[in-house]
Design a protein around this motif. Structure first.
Motif, PDB file in Angstrom:
ATOM      1  N   HIS A  70      43.021  36.796  39.427  1.00 37.57           N
ATOM      2  CA  HIS A  70      41.652  37.165  39.066  1.00 37.57           C
ATOM      3  C   HIS A  70      41.631  38.657  38.783  1.00 37.57           C
ATOM      4  N   THR A  71      40.587  39.097  38.128  1.00 41.09           N
ATOM      5  CA  THR A  71      40.356  40.517  37.953  1.00 41.09           C
ATOM      6  C   THR A  71      39.264  40.914  38.920  1.00 41.09           C
ATOM      7  N   GLY A  72      39.594  41.766  39.853  1.00 44.10           N
ATOM      8  CA  GLY A  72      38.630  42.177  40.862  1.00 44.10           C
ATOM      9  C   GLY A  72      38.164  43.594  40.630  1.00 44.10           C
ATOM     10  N   GLU A  73      36.999  43.898  41.154  1.00 48.22           N
ATOM     11  CA  GLU A  73      36.448  45.232  40.994  1.00 48.22           C
ATOM     12  C   GLU A  73      37.075  46.182  41.999  1.00 48.22           C
ATOM     13  N   LEU A  74      37.364  47.354  41.538  1.00 52.78           N
ATOM     14  CA  LEU A  74      37.886  48.427  42.369  1.00 52.78           C
ATOM     15  C   LEU A  74      36.841  49.535  42.346  1.00 52.78           C
ATOM     16  N   GLY A  75      35.753  49.307  43.031  1.00 51.66           N
ATOM     17  CA  GLY A  75      34.616  50.206  42.954  1.00 51.66           C
ATOM     18  C   GLY A  75      33.746  49.835  41.772  1.00 51.66           C
ATOM     19  N   LEU A  76      32.922  50.772  41.324  1.00 51.60           N
ATOM     20  CA  LEU A  76      31.987  50.478  40.244  1.00 51.60           C
ATOM     21  C   LEU A  76      32.606  50.575  38.863  1.00 51.60           C
ATOM     22  N   ASN A  77      33.578  51.448  38.668  1.00 53.48           N
ATOM     23  CA  ASN A  77      34.054  51.743  37.327  1.00 53.48           C
ATOM     24  C   ASN A  77      35.422  51.188  36.981  1.00 53.48           C
ATOM     25  N   PHE A  78      36.118  50.566  37.918  1.00 52.27           N
ATOM     26  CA  PHE A  78      37.494  50.159  37.670  1.00 52.27           C
ATOM     27  C   PHE A  78      37.724  48.703  38.066  1.00 52.27           C
ATOM     28  N   CYS A  79      38.676  48.089  37.398  1.00 49.96           N
ATOM     29  CA  CYS A  79      39.116  46.730  37.716  1.00 49.96           C
ATOM     30  C   CYS A  79      40.602  46.769  38.028  1.00 49.96           C
ATOM     31  N   LEU A  80      41.027  45.850  38.881  1.00 47.48           N
ATOM     32  CA  LEU A  80      42.433  45.765  39.264  1.00 47.48           C
ATOM     33  C   LEU A  80      42.844  44.308  39.230  1.00 47.48           C
ATOM     34  N   ARG A  81      44.065  44.079  38.796  1.00 48.59           N
ATOM     35  CA  ARG A  81      44.633  42.737  38.798  1.00 48.59           C
ATOM     36  C   ARG A  81      46.084  42.838  39.238  1.00 48.59           C
ATOM     37  N   PHE A  82      46.457  42.007  40.204  1.00 47.93           N
ATOM     38  CA  PHE A  82      47.838  41.945  40.672  1.00 47.93           C
ATOM     39  C   PHE A  82      48.441  40.644  40.186  1.00 47.93           C
ATOM     40  N   THR A  83      49.551  40.739  39.490  1.00 48.40           N
ATOM     41  CA  THR A  83      50.255  39.560  38.988  1.00 48.40           C
ATOM     42  C   THR A  83      51.477  39.342  39.862  1.00 48.40           C
TER      43      THR A  83
END
Length: 120
Positions: A70-83
């Motif tokens: 999934h693509t999760g939020e990393l605060g308000l301005n960033f997204c993080l995805r771990f593969t």
């Protein structure tokens, strides 16, 4: 996960520390003028620390629900995805901006104002 108020396990506390470090590095990258946070060496180092952590520790269920597959939020301005890795130990982390300024192929919509003639 990063916005959770209570981290109940040591695994969640370690993940929280790594995610906050990545988020802070992303904010510093924006302050230094990087449009893509992954262009900044500091962000790359922090993402490598997260990848190394998951090479030897399984992610917590909360991290798995939010950031893996999934693509999760990393605060308000960033997204993080771990593969997760298909082979070997090391997966891949991607971080990108989530605000409208980073999206270049979408035209912003503005409200139209109609002008009515005076005196009618």
């Amino acid at each position: 996960m990063i916005l959770a108020k209570v981290h109940t396990t040591p695994k969640q506390r370690d993940e929280f520390r790594l995610l906050v470090a990545i988020r802070f590095a992303c904010l510093m990258a924006l302050a230094k003028g990087h449009t893509d946070p992954m262009d900044c060496p500091r962000v790359q180092v922090r993402c490598a620390e997260l990848v190394k952590h998951f090479a030897y520790h399984h992610p917590s269920p909360a991290f798995y629900r939010q950031f893996i597959r999934h693509t999760g939020e990393l605060g308000l301005n960033f997204c993080l995805r771990f593969t997760e890795p298909l082979q070997g130990l090391y997966g891949k982390v991607m971080v990108w901006r989530n605000d409208s300024q980073a999206v270049t192929n979408v035209h912003p919509l503005h409200t139209l104002t109609t002008v009515t003639p005076v005196g009618r």
